[in-house]
Design an enzyme around this catalytic site. Structure first.
Site, short mmCIF file in Angstrom:
data_model
loop_
_atom_site.label_atom_id
_atom_site.label_comp_id
_atom_site.label_asym_id
_atom_site.label_seq_id
_atom_site.Cartn_x
_atom_site.Cartn_y
_atom_site.Cartn_z
N LYS A 94 49.07 -8.62 110.72
CA LYS A 94 47.73 -8.66 110.42
C LYS A 94 47.42 -9.88 109.59
CE LYS A 94 46.17 -4.38 111.84
NZ LYS A 94 47.36 -3.53 112.18
N GLU A 116 37.29 -2.56 108.45
CA GLU A 116 37.77 -1.31 108.51
C GLU A 116 39.51 -1.24 108.32
OE1 GLU A 116 37.04 -3.18 110.87
OE2 GLU A 116 39.36 -2.97 111.97
N SER A 383 56.03 -5.07 115.23
CA SER A 383 54.54 -5.58 114.56
C SER A 383 54.39 -5.23 113.01
CB SER A 383 53.40 -4.88 115.24
OG SER A 383 53.51 -3.48 115.15
C1 LIG Z 1 47.50 -2.57 112.79
C2 LIG Z 1 48.68 -2.52 113.47
C3 LIG Z 1 49.11 -2.13 114.88
C4 LIG Z 1 48.02 -1.81 115.91
O1 LIG Z 1 46.73 -3.02 116.03
P1 LIG Z 1 46.88 -3.89 117.21
O2 LIG Z 1 45.85 -4.76 117.11
O3 LIG Z 1 47.26 -2.95 118.47
O4 LIG Z 1 48.04 -4.77 117.27
C5 LIG Z 1 50.37 -2.37 115.26
N1 LIG Z 1 51.44 -2.26 114.38
C6 LIG Z 1 51.06 -2.54 113.08
C7 LIG Z 1 52.24 -2.66 111.98
C8 LIG Z 1 49.82 -2.46 112.60
O5 LIG Z 1 49.61 -2.86 111.32
#
Ligand SMILES: *Cc1c(COP(=O)(O)O)cnc(C)c1O
Length: 404
Positions: A94, A116, A383
């Site tokens: 993020k 949000e 992610s």
């Molecule tokens: C916010 C988040 C997501 C989902 O958001 P995307 O916009 O689909 O990437 C996925 N993995 C993590 C660790 C997140 O914090």
């Protein structure tokens, strides 16, 4: 530069028939300002330099690609590699767009950022960026998520953010977006809404994708170091779709690379039990953009559920809808149980505790690996890290093979 990325979306923010901007009249001007500012900044060497500096010296980029040797052996098929977005400062991808969005906010003369958050990752990342650049920060979060993601709530408070609970409906991500939009409208002169994914009205889906594309550009180079080749498959979880689009961006023109967006199947395939928008949704407008969404019998956004609080959203970024429709990307599915299994497998076999959201990508990659021969490769976008999820997971799903 990628031909696809240069030409998509069009001037009005459309990816094929998806995207656009459906906003109340009083937001027309603020959004026009944001579009104009981004157009100027995008190619401004000073902006590019500032972002590069922050990413390298503050955020911890480039993040590495790790070969998951033990997980690969466990699955007994294709080689599994991990792009380590969990190693970003604040623990997820993020910050890639938050740092950039806050630079944009400063450029526009704003003093406050509003957003949000679902699992709290976007809130923590934005509160971090706001602290770094000296702006006020207001975060809207569903009451259910506030209870579930306690550590991130505390982090946001420590970072100086104001947290506003969303108390209507299911009290999760969708309601948090509703609440943040409502609060933004009367404050649009001094504040900017920093959307947490490739969703919302134009230009956010494009802008957030551009900021996240660093994942894919780095990955392409780094993967060559490992395999002297492109990956055969790239896998990422899809909530709004930003981490997925970030890594896809590096390979979108390489048609031989299969791109999989993994959706949460939750507890089952009945409405309310999952959040598999691309799989079960239909075209519709929500939160200011046209995309695929999950609807109830009245055509309203359907209730959604996933064990991953950051991916339970009844719509999806317009670009994910478009790429699925054109056949460039494929959809993979992973349910709660498979995600928890992947959460523990990655922890115990590789020493990496993944975010529950990311565990969906790992869970699908494990299934995919088993169907492929050993000379094939899968690159998973990890992610985020799972520190935020540990209490919730161990309370509800006992540690397998616990030795104490
Ligand atoms: C916010 C988040 C997501 C989902 O958001 P995307 O916009 O689909 O990437 C996925 N993995 C993590 C660790 C997140 O914090």
């Amino acid at each position: 530069m990628s031909k696809y990325l240069e030409s998509t979306p069009n001037e009005e923010g459309y990816f094929g028939k998806f995207g656009g901007s459906f906003i109340p009249p009083m937001l027309e001007q603020p959004f026009a300002d944001i579009r104009k500012a981004y157009k100027e900044l995008k190619n401004d060497p000073k902006f590019i330099e500032e972002l590069k500096y922050v990413r390298k010296h503050y955020q911890g980029r480039p993040t590495p690609i790790s070969f998951a040797k033990n997980l690969t052996e466990h699955c007994g098929g294709a080689k599994i590699y991990l792009k380590r977005e969990d190693l970003n400062h604040t623990g997820a991808h993020k910050l890639n767009h938050c740092m950039a969005e806050v630079i944009l906010a400063k450029h526009l003369g704003k003093t406050k950022v509003i957003a949000e958050t679902g699992a709290g990752q976007h809130g923590v990342a934005l509160a971090t960026a706001a602290a770094y650049f000296g702006l006020e920060c207001e975060i809207h979060m569903g009451e259910v998520d506030i209870a579930k993601e306690h550590p991130n709530v505390v982090r946001m408070k420590i970072l100086g953010a104001k947290i506003i609970p969303a108390t209507h409906g299911l009290k999760t991500l969708k309601e948090a977006v509703d609440s943040a939009f409502e609060s933004y409208v009367p404050q649009a002169d001094t504040a900017i809404y920093c959307i947490g994914s490739i969703v919302g009205p134009h230009p956010f889906p494009m802008m957030v994708r551009d900021f996240q594309s660093i994942i894919g550009f780095e990955s392409k180079e780094q993967f060559f170091e490992h395999e002297d080749n492109l990956p055969d498959n790239v896998v990422a979880c899809v909530g709004g779709g930003s981490n997925a689009m970030g890594i896809f961006a590096g390979f979108i023109d390489d048609k031989e690379v299969n791109l999989y967006g993994v959706e949460p199947m939750g507890k089952g395939d009945t409405i309310g039990e999952h959040s598999a928008t691309l799989t079960y949704g239909e075209e519709g407008v929500m939160h200011g953009f046209n995309s695929i969404m999950l609807k109830d019998e009245n055509g309203e956004p359907a209730p959604v559920y996933s064990i991953g609080s950051g991916i339970d959203y009844p719509s999806v970024g317009p670009e994910q809808a478009h790429l699925k429709e054109t056949g460039r990307t494929k959809v993979g599915l992973c349910n709660d149980e498979e995600a928890v299994d992947a959460f523990y497998k990655l922890s115990q076999l590789e020493g990496i505790i993944p975010a529950l959201e990311s565990a969906h990508a790992v869970g699908y990659a494990m299934k995919l690996a088993k169907t492929l021969s050993k000379d094939k490769t899968i690159l998973v976008n990890l992610s985020g890290r799972g520190d935020k999820d540990i209490d919730f997971v161990v309370e509800n799903h006992p540690v397998p093979n616990a030795k104490f």
